[in-house]
Design an enzyme around this catalytic site. Structure first.
Site, PDB file in Angstrom:
ATOM      1  N   SER A 143     -75.704  -7.141 -71.435  1.00 33.47           N
ATOM      2  CA  SER A 143     -76.613  -8.122 -70.854  1.00 33.47           C
ATOM      3  C   SER A 143     -76.042  -8.714 -69.567  1.00 33.47           C
ATOM      4  O   SER A 143     -75.841  -8.002 -68.598  1.00 33.47           O
ATOM      5  CB  SER A 143     -76.934  -9.202 -71.889  1.00 33.47           C
ATOM      6  OG  SER A 143     -77.989 -10.017 -71.464  1.00 33.47           O
ATOM      7  N   ASP A 299     -81.521 -10.026 -64.960  1.00 38.10           N
ATOM      8  CA  ASP A 299     -80.127  -9.702 -65.274  1.00 38.10           C
ATOM      9  C   ASP A 299     -79.958  -8.184 -65.417  1.00 38.10           C
ATOM     10  O   ASP A 299     -80.934  -7.437 -65.309  1.00 38.10           O
ATOM     11  CB  ASP A 299     -79.660 -10.464 -66.512  1.00 38.10           C
ATOM     12  CG  ASP A 299     -80.368 -10.057 -67.788  1.00 38.10           C
ATOM     13  OD1 ASP A 299     -81.462  -9.469 -67.691  1.00 38.10           O
ATOM     14  OD2 ASP A 299     -79.842 -10.325 -68.886  1.00 38.10           O
ATOM     15  N   ASP A 301     -79.725  -5.928 -67.689  1.00 35.34           N
ATOM     16  CA  ASP A 301     -80.587  -5.137 -68.568  1.00 35.34           C
ATOM     17  C   ASP A 301     -82.039  -5.618 -68.534  1.00 35.34           C
ATOM     18  O   ASP A 301     -82.866  -5.184 -69.313  1.00 35.34           O
ATOM     19  CB  ASP A 301     -80.053  -5.103 -69.999  1.00 35.34           C
ATOM     20  CG  ASP A 301     -80.104  -6.451 -70.696  1.00 35.34           C
ATOM     21  OD1 ASP A 301     -79.942  -7.480 -70.014  1.00 35.34           O
ATOM     22  OD2 ASP A 301     -80.295  -6.492 -71.917  1.00 35.34           O
ATOM     23  N   ASP A 303     -83.762  -8.254 -69.335  1.00 39.04           N
ATOM     24  CA  ASP A 303     -84.492  -8.974 -70.363  1.00 39.04           C
ATOM     25  C   ASP A 303     -84.611 -10.451 -70.016  1.00 39.04           C
ATOM     26  O   ASP A 303     -85.461 -11.157 -70.552  1.00 39.04           O
ATOM     27  CB  ASP A 303     -83.899  -8.771 -71.761  1.00 39.04           C
ATOM     28  CG  ASP A 303     -82.442  -9.190 -71.885  1.00 39.04           C
ATOM     29  OD1 ASP A 303     -81.846  -9.617 -70.880  1.00 39.04           O
ATOM     30  OD2 ASP A 303     -81.893  -9.092 -73.001  1.00 39.04           O
TER      31      ASP A 303
END
Length: 560
Positions: A143, A299, A301, A303
């Site tokens: 993340s 960010d 990834d 999400d």
């Protein structure tokens, strides 16, 4: 010989890849490094695995990934779930390598794999897991953690991060797997030839973005006139956000050049998190030149999504996750009420650490607020419960303070692409009323009160970091404070015993006289403890001052 030293020598005795072997050779005389790398095994929880890259049982490497995947394969086979899995990865160092290793172990266990051919967002993995009817999904990502980290997120058949029960079951299977024995694997090319590994086609991704577009609650009028600056923070969001912008008719979107291309080193910021101003600084610099209506940042990834808007004084103001949560909740409720799509008994789901302002806004529109433990998987679980009752349409919005938003049941995780849609929709609608999103927030505060929330994080370095953190939490429970910063503690809520039907969690909440509160939550995967402080006051200045005092008190508590 310590347990860590024994593990170290066991690893050195095996045939390792050159990079890992070289790392182990380099620390042969460094007892502290041996202890830190081999003192424990990476903990597997509802967030899967997460840790620093490198050699050792406490690090993310091909051997810890293979072992975890073998445990996941054993779990799938024993549970009778579909022998099919989806895999995605982000831009982090070795993410592509770990994704391929995961696929090869699953394939060797007879599990069919659908894998994205290039980096894609975490919500696209949730979509693919559901799209292909998989028994599990895996996304290789850490993340928004710093560059030296990577991780291994596991999703269930519903596209939601695994439950506590599933995490415990998978962890038990992993514990029975030896690092260098009993792990099945095969060559990627052989798995492809056998039809065990298949590449997800572009059509699947396009249908995901179409599903996001279908979540529009307004007319879309004015979106094409928006002027945007966007940064993927050198991560995986660029392709899907560009696809979304094109479908929405956005004609003017500038991508921050230094953060456009995938780069797991994250050279422009040590902490690629849109919650952090430093990560958004390049975008803010570009805003000063091109003067957009919105700055959006996802960010690595994709999400999470962060935002900055004009502040009315020639600059740009970052909007916090809690602030955007209430802006979007209010916008969705307005639009649904206006166009007649508000369901009966609508539900908004948020977390115990997110702003209490959501309750005030929801009450205005007759929306039920459900509070769950921290982690979007618990919001996803609530959507699943509504789905089982045939009432999925009751879910209108879910959010958490850490910049996670979702307005549909297309996926079961926070969705940065969905967030970009909602933010653009809300900005365009408010612009037609002569307001910016900051104006909208100020109007909500004038109506409901000035709510302010802040987060303080404290890390405990070294091999005994987790031990120190655990001792701190035991101390808080043994001697609960009567006052915090001179303010009476009216109620202590210990979520370890399971509160109001929630699963047990290592979280303490202190409700103070006057409406302020402080929540303490240690990480389950790394030696880090978080203090959430919040206040509600009649003025922004008063709320800010209460949080300042509570933040100083949190620092004292963490240093005990």
């Amino acid at each position: 010989m310590t347990e860590a030293e024994k593990r170290y020598h066991d690893w050195r005795a095996c045939a390792l890849d050159a990079e890992i072997a070289a790392e182990l050779n380099a620390i042969e005389s460094d007892g502290a490094q041996i202890e830190e790398r081999f003192c424990r095994e990476l903990s597997f929880g509802t967030g899967g695995l997460r840790g620093e890259l490198g050699a050792g049982t406490a690090r993310m490497n091909v051997y810890t990934v293979r072992r975890a995947t073998q445990g996941l394969a054993d779990f799938l086979l024993a549970a009778g779930l579909p022998k099919r899995a989806a895999i995605a990865h982000d831009s982090r160092i070795k993410s592509d390598v770990f994704a391929h290793e995961t696929a090869c172990v699953l394939a060797a266990n007879g599990i069919e794999v659908w894998m994205y051919p290039r980096l894609e967002p975490t919500p696209a993995l949730s979509w693919a897991t559901r799209y292909y009817g998989c028994g599990a999904g895996v996304c290789i990502t850490a993340s928004h953690n710093p560059a030296q980290y990577n991780g291994y997120k596991v999703y269930g058949p519903d596209g939601c991060q695994i439950t506590l029960e599933a995490a415990d079951a998978i962890s038990a299977h992993i514990a029975r797997v030896k690092y260098f024995e009993g792990v099945k694997t095969m060559a990627l090319a052989d798995a492809e030839a056998a039809g065990l590994i298949r590449w997800i086609p572009d059509a699947c991704l396009e249908e995901y973005v179409d599903a996001v577009c279908a979540l529009r609650v307004g007319s879309g009028e004015g979106i094409s006139e928006l002027k945007l600056v966007y940064t993927p923070l050198n991560g995986s969001g660029l392709e899907c956000v560009r696809m979304l912008a094109k479908k929405l008719g956005v004609r003017n979107m500038t991508v921050v050049p230094e953060q456009e291309k995938p780069d797991g080193r994250f050279p422009t910021c040590p902490y690629p998190n849109p919650e952090i101003r430093e990560a958004m600084e390049k975008g803010l610099e570009l805003c000063a030149r091109v003067r957009p209506d919105l700055l959006l940042g996802t960010d690595p990834d994709c999400d999470r999504c962060g935002t900055a808007v004009p502040d009315g004084n020639g600059g740009y103001r970052l909007i916090s996750g809690n602030e955007m949560g209430v802006i979007l909740l209010d916008y969705i409720c307005r639009m649904r009420r206006q166009n007649g799509t508000m369901p009966e008994r609508p539900v908004c789901v948020t977390t115990i650490v997110s702003t209490d302002m959501a309750d005030a806004v929801a009450k205005k529109y007759g929306v039920e607020v459900r509070r769950v433990l921290t982690g979007f998987k618990f919001i996803g679980e609530q959507i699943g419960l509504l789905e089982k009752q045939g009432q999925t349409e009751r879910f209108i919005f879910g959010f958490e303070e850490s910049y996670g938003y979702l307005s549909g049941a297309h996926v079961r995780d926070k969705d940065g692409v969905n967030a970009a849609l909602l933010i653009c929709e809300a900005a365009a609608w408010h612009a037609r009323q002569g307001r910016t999103l900051l104006d909208a927030l100020n109007a909500l505060c004038a109506e409901h009160g000035y709510y302010r929330s802040e987060l303080c994080s404290f890390a405990f370095r070294g091999a005994d970091g987790m031990t120190k953190m655990d001792a701190l939490m035991r101390g808080f429970r043994a001697q609960p404070p009567k006052q915090i910063a001179g303010v009476l503690v009216q109620r202590v809520i210990d979520y370890a015993s399971g509160v109001e039907g929630l699963p047990p969690a290592n979280v303490l909440e202190y409700r103070l006289a006057g409406g302020a509160k402080l929540i303490v939550r240690p990480s389950g995967t790394e030696p880090k403890i978080k203090f959430y402080v919040s206040a509600c006051a009649k003025t922004e200045e008063n709320a800010r001052e209460i949080c300042r005092v509570l933040r100083a008190e949190a620092e004292k508590m963490a240093a005990q």
